[in-house]
Design an enzyme around this catalytic site. Structure first.
Site, PDB file in Angstrom:
ATOM      1  N   THR A  16       0.834  -1.214   0.000  1.00  0.00           N
ATOM      2  CA  THR A  16       0.000   0.000   0.000  1.00  0.00           C
ATOM      3  C   THR A  16       0.868   1.264   0.000  1.00  0.00           C
ATOM      4  OG1 THR A  16      -1.683  -1.179   1.249  1.00  0.00           O
ATOM      5  CG2 THR A  16      -1.822   1.213   1.277  1.00  0.00           C
ATOM      6  N   GLU A 132       8.407  10.381   9.507  1.00  0.00           N
ATOM      7  CA  GLU A 132       7.167  11.155   9.685  1.00  0.00           C
ATOM      8  C   GLU A 132       5.911  10.292   9.495  1.00  0.00           C
ATOM      9  OE1 GLU A 132       6.720  14.740  10.594  1.00  0.00           O
ATOM     10  OE2 GLU A 132       5.004  13.464  11.030  1.00  0.00           O
ATOM     11  N   LYS A 208       2.779   4.332  18.352  1.00  0.00           N
ATOM     12  CA  LYS A 208       2.822   5.742  17.949  1.00  0.00           C
ATOM     13  C   LYS A 208       2.926   6.653  19.176  1.00  0.00           C
ATOM     14  CE  LYS A 208       0.219   4.749  13.757  1.00  0.00           C
ATOM     15  NZ  LYS A 208      -1.132   4.515  13.232  1.00  0.00           N
TER      16      LYS A 208
HETATM   17  N1  LIG Z   1      -1.025   1.353   5.343  1.00  0.00           N
HETATM   18  C1  LIG Z   1      -0.962   2.492   5.994  1.00  0.00           C
HETATM   19  O1  LIG Z   1      -1.909   3.278   5.979  1.00  0.00           O
HETATM   20  C2  LIG Z   1       0.237   2.844   6.771  1.00  0.00           C
HETATM   21  C3  LIG Z   1       1.300   1.988   6.928  1.00  0.00           C
HETATM   22  N2  LIG Z   1       2.393   2.372   7.629  1.00  0.00           N
HETATM   23  C4  LIG Z   1       3.540   1.468   7.740  1.00  0.00           C
HETATM   24  O2  LIG Z   1       4.130   1.328   6.460  1.00  0.00           O
HETATM   25  C5  LIG Z   1       4.715   0.043   6.332  1.00  0.00           C
HETATM   26  C6  LIG Z   1       4.126  -0.654   5.119  1.00  0.00           C
HETATM   27  O3  LIG Z   1       2.743  -0.776   5.295  1.00  0.00           O
HETATM   28  P1  LIG Z   1       1.786  -1.219   4.098  1.00  0.00           P
HETATM   29  O4  LIG Z   1       2.291  -0.697   2.815  1.00  0.00           O
HETATM   30  O5  LIG Z   1       0.420  -0.896   4.545  1.00  0.00           O
HETATM   31  O6  LIG Z   1       1.979  -2.800   4.150  1.00  0.00           O
HETATM   32  P2  LIG Z   1       1.730  -3.838   2.973  1.00  0.00           P
HETATM   33  O7  LIG Z   1       1.603  -5.172   3.627  1.00  0.00           O
HETATM   34  O8  LIG Z   1       0.653  -3.360   2.082  1.00  0.00           O
HETATM   35  O9  LIG Z   1       3.085  -3.752   2.146  1.00  0.00           O
HETATM   36  C7  LIG Z   1       4.289  -4.251   2.574  1.00  0.00           C
HETATM   37  C8  LIG Z   1       5.032  -4.747   1.340  1.00  0.00           C
HETATM   38  O10 LIG Z   1       6.345  -5.088   1.720  1.00  0.00           O
HETATM   39  C9  LIG Z   1       6.655  -6.318   1.145  1.00  0.00           C
HETATM   40  N3  LIG Z   1       7.658  -7.024   1.948  1.00  0.00           N
HETATM   41  C10 LIG Z   1       7.518  -7.494   3.197  1.00  0.00           C
HETATM   42  N4  LIG Z   1       8.653  -8.091   3.591  1.00  0.00           N
HETATM   43  C11 LIG Z   1       9.507  -8.000   2.564  1.00  0.00           C
HETATM   44  C12 LIG Z   1      10.842  -8.442   2.339  1.00  0.00           C
HETATM   45  N5  LIG Z   1      11.495  -9.114   3.267  1.00  0.00           N
HETATM   46  N6  LIG Z   1      11.422  -8.166   1.165  1.00  0.00           N
HETATM   47  C13 LIG Z   1      10.751  -7.495   0.211  1.00  0.00           C
HETATM   48  N7  LIG Z   1       9.488  -7.053   0.335  1.00  0.00           N
HETATM   49  C14 LIG Z   1       8.884  -7.314   1.503  1.00  0.00           C
HETATM   50  C15 LIG Z   1       5.351  -7.095   1.097  1.00  0.00           C
HETATM   51  O11 LIG Z   1       5.467  -8.085   0.119  1.00  0.00           O
HETATM   52  P3  LIG Z   1       4.340  -9.210  -0.115  1.00  0.00           P
HETATM   53  O12 LIG Z   1       3.355  -8.521  -1.008  1.00  0.00           O
HETATM   54  O13 LIG Z   1       5.109 -10.305  -0.753  1.00  0.00           O
HETATM   55  O14 LIG Z   1       3.808  -9.546   1.241  1.00  0.00           O
HETATM   56  C16 LIG Z   1       4.364  -5.991   0.756  1.00  0.00           C
HETATM   57  O15 LIG Z   1       4.225  -5.824  -0.629  1.00  0.00           O
HETATM   58  C17 LIG Z   1       4.449  -0.658   7.664  1.00  0.00           C
HETATM   59  O16 LIG Z   1       5.547  -0.450   8.509  1.00  0.00           O
HETATM   60  C18 LIG Z   1       3.231   0.068   8.193  1.00  0.00           C
HETATM   61  O17 LIG Z   1       3.122  -0.005   9.591  1.00  0.00           O
HETATM   62  C19 LIG Z   1       2.502   3.608   8.203  1.00  0.00           C
HETATM   63  C20 LIG Z   1       1.482   4.506   8.096  1.00  0.00           C
HETATM   64  C21 LIG Z   1       0.259   4.180   7.406  1.00  0.00           C
HETATM   65  N1  LIG Z   2      -2.739   0.618  10.489  1.00  0.00           N
HETATM   66  C1  LIG Z   2      -2.454   1.982  10.739  1.00  0.00           C
HETATM   67  C2  LIG Z   2      -1.803   2.588   9.538  1.00  0.00           C
HETATM   68  C3  LIG Z   2      -1.152   3.843   9.823  1.00  0.00           C
HETATM   69  O1  LIG Z   2      -0.298   3.971  10.680  1.00  0.00           O
HETATM   70  C4  LIG Z   2      -3.726   2.748  11.063  1.00  0.00           C
HETATM   71  O2  LIG Z   2      -4.809   2.190  10.846  1.00  0.00           O
HETATM   72  O3  LIG Z   2      -3.634   3.867  11.557  1.00  0.00           O
HETATM   73 NA    NA Z   3       2.881  11.715  10.407  1.00  0.00          NA
END
Ligand SMILES: NC(=O)C1=CN([C@@H]2O[C@H](COP(=O)(O)OP(=O)(O)OC[C@H]3O[C@@H](n4cnc5c(N)ncnc54)[C@H](OP(=O)(O)O)[C@@H]3O)[C@@H](O)[C@H]2O)C=CC1
Ligand SMILES: N[C@@H](CC=O)C(=O)O
Ligand code: NA
Length: 431
Positions: A16, A132, A208
């Site tokens: 995402t 951030e 957080k």
């Molecule tokens: N979603 C949100 O609104 C928010 C998220 N965050 C943070 O951002 C980060 C990402 O979240 P989000 O994008 O939602 O998570 P997702 O699960 O959507 O995406 C994570 C991606 O990372 C990949 N991945 C995981 N491990 C590995 C690895 N070892 N090597 C390569 N790729 C890898 C996954 O691959 P695969 O598809 O194969 O599983 C997946 O595509 C997290 O730390 C989350 O807490 C922070 C704020 C808001």
């Molecule tokens: N899973 C978290 C993503 C952002 O940090 C949330 O729902 O707030």
């Molecule tokens: Na922020």
């Protein structure tokens, strides 16, 4: 000043947030030269499954499943970690900094647990480590706490810092949606963590709050220090009763710097409908900050989701791009120079809402009231709500009392045959 035609970066993860960063950098393509004096070029994207990722972006040649190709590439100056989880994210971030690269991460799990070690390495390597997006998604809060509000003694932070649970509570309260349905929708919209237990049990918000408290109070607070309680026990009845008394239920994160130590907690709370936090709905978050100079300040915006989170990540990337050109990376390092104690949860004071099922007999209300009274719990309101067969449902709202006295009362109710069940215990905002 160093001039760069372009700054090469690597994205770790294309979920995402990763895809959001990819899109926002494209959306900024025409403007970034004017804004930051250079271009940001994604040279590599680390994924686990090359085939799955290839369909998501235009040029699949940037994809790799080999970290060594990134860490050993001297041209890559910024690593953007958006994979999530503790490992291998921690190792990759450490190795990136040891290799002299700057780092942006959205990973609150990691910062809340190992922030000190990571910041120490950033200092040693003279690197920027910016995060951030890790707190309250799109809302600028880390930078304000570290920089804009540095001229304050900050004493309190309170807010809604999890988008998923706020979305669920909003859907349950406003649309009568079931918990599971609302959670599925939040997951589909990209708000929830890979394991949504972290959201619904208050762990994500706890991480957080730990990060914000560390920065605000200049004293390291880790996730283990935070009391966390999620929203899984909140029922439609609780939401209905809250409405009847002119309140809503929100999952709140609270951090206070008190003379007895730092208070850090996350739990559901009843707040009056007129309070500004009551109208923070869906995936929006809001954070209140109180400082001796600024007085009250409030930050509001989207706390989760693809583009909002990417907005914060790209802000960090742009900041680093400027620092690289002015050769001033690592300018702002760890600001935790105190070692303040953590206040025990038993010693916090709050008002409480309790919903109880008791025998519908004369004298039972008096007995319940006496249990509270004997344990220093003053009652603000006690209401008999409805009869359920031989039983009656009562709602008690206490004055502001110590948590340990409420716990003592609950223990006493376990021994009382007239009290069949304490269905809900929810803290209430206010004096
Ligand atoms: N979603 C949100 O609104 C928010 C998220 N965050 C943070 O951002 C980060 C990402 O979240 P989000 O994008 O939602 O998570 P997702 O699960 O959507 O995406 C994570 C991606 O990372 C990949 N991945 C995981 N491990 C590995 C690895 N070892 N090597 C390569 N790729 C890898 C996954 O691959 P695969 O598809 O194969 O599983 C997946 O595509 C997290 O730390 C989350 O807490 C922070 C704020 C808001
Ligand atoms: N899973 C978290 C993503 C952002 O940090 C949330 O729902 O707030
Ligand atoms: Na922020």
């Amino acid at each position: 000043m160093k001039e760069y035609k372009e700054i090469q970066v690597a994205l770790l993860g294309l979920g995402t947030v990763g895809l959001g960063v990819y899109k926002v950098l494209q959306m900024q393509k025409e403007e970034m030269q004017h804004k930051i004096g250079t271009e940001i070029k994604i040279k590599k994207i680390l994924v686990r499954n090359l085939e799955k990722a290839a369909g998501k972006i235009e040029d699949a040649s940037v994809l790799t499943n080999n970290w060594q190709e990134i860490v050993n590439d001297d041209k890559i100056q910024i690593v953007i970690e958006v994979m999530g989880g503790m490992e291998p994210a921690r190792t990759y971030i450490m190795e990136a900094m040891q290799a002299g690269k700057q780092v942006v991460t959205a990973n609150k799990d990691l910062i809340a647990a190992d922030g000190k070690e990571l910041m120490d390495q950033a200092k040693k390597s003279g690197c920027d480590l910016l995060f951030e997006a890790a707190v309250a998604g799109a809302i600028p809060i880390i930078r304000p706490l570290k920089q804009c509000l540095a001229g304050n003694h900050l004493s309190e932070i309170m807010g809604i810092v999890n988008g998923t649970t706020n979305f669920i509570l909003t859907k349950m309260a406003q649309d009568g949606m079931e918990f599971e349905e609302a959670l599925a929708l939040a997951t589909e919209l990209g708000y929830a963590e890979a394991d949504p237990t972290a959201d619904i049990e208050g762990l994500d918000a706890g991480r957080k709050v730990a990060i914000m408290a560390s920065i605000a109070f200049n004293s390291r607070v880790t996730f283990d220090d935070v009391y966390t309680e999620g929203i899984t026990k909140i029922t439609a009845s609780d939401i209905r009763y809250a409405k009847e008394i002119g309140s809503v239920i929100k999952l709140l994160g609270v951090a206070r710097n008190t003379p007895e130590g730092i208070e850090v907690r996350v739990h559901p709370m009843l707040i009056p409908e007129r309070h500004p936090l009551a109208s923070v709905n869906d995936s929006f978050n809001a954070v209140f900050v109180h400082g001796d100079a600024v007085d009250d300040a409030m930050f509001y915006g989207r706390g989760a989701g693809e583009l909002p989170t990417a907005s914060a990540v790209v802000g960090d990337i742009f900041d680093i791009a400027r620092n690289l050109q002015y050769e001033c990376c690592g300018r702002i390092s760890c600001t935790c120079y105190k070692q303040l104690p953590i206040k025990a949860m038993d010693d916090i004071c709050s008002k409480y809402f309790l919903r109880m099922l008791v025998e519908n007999e004369p004298g039972v209300l008096a007995a319940v009231t006496a249990v509270f009274g004997d344990r220093k719990v003053s009652i603000e309101q006690i209401i008999q709500k409805k009869k359920i067969g031989e039983l009656a449902e009562i709602v008690v709202i206490t004055e502001k009392v110590k948590e340990r006295h409420v716990k003592d009362s609950l223990k006493a109710f376990e021994e009382m045959t007239a009290v069949k069940k304490v269905s809900s215990v929810i803290r209430v905002y206010g004096e």
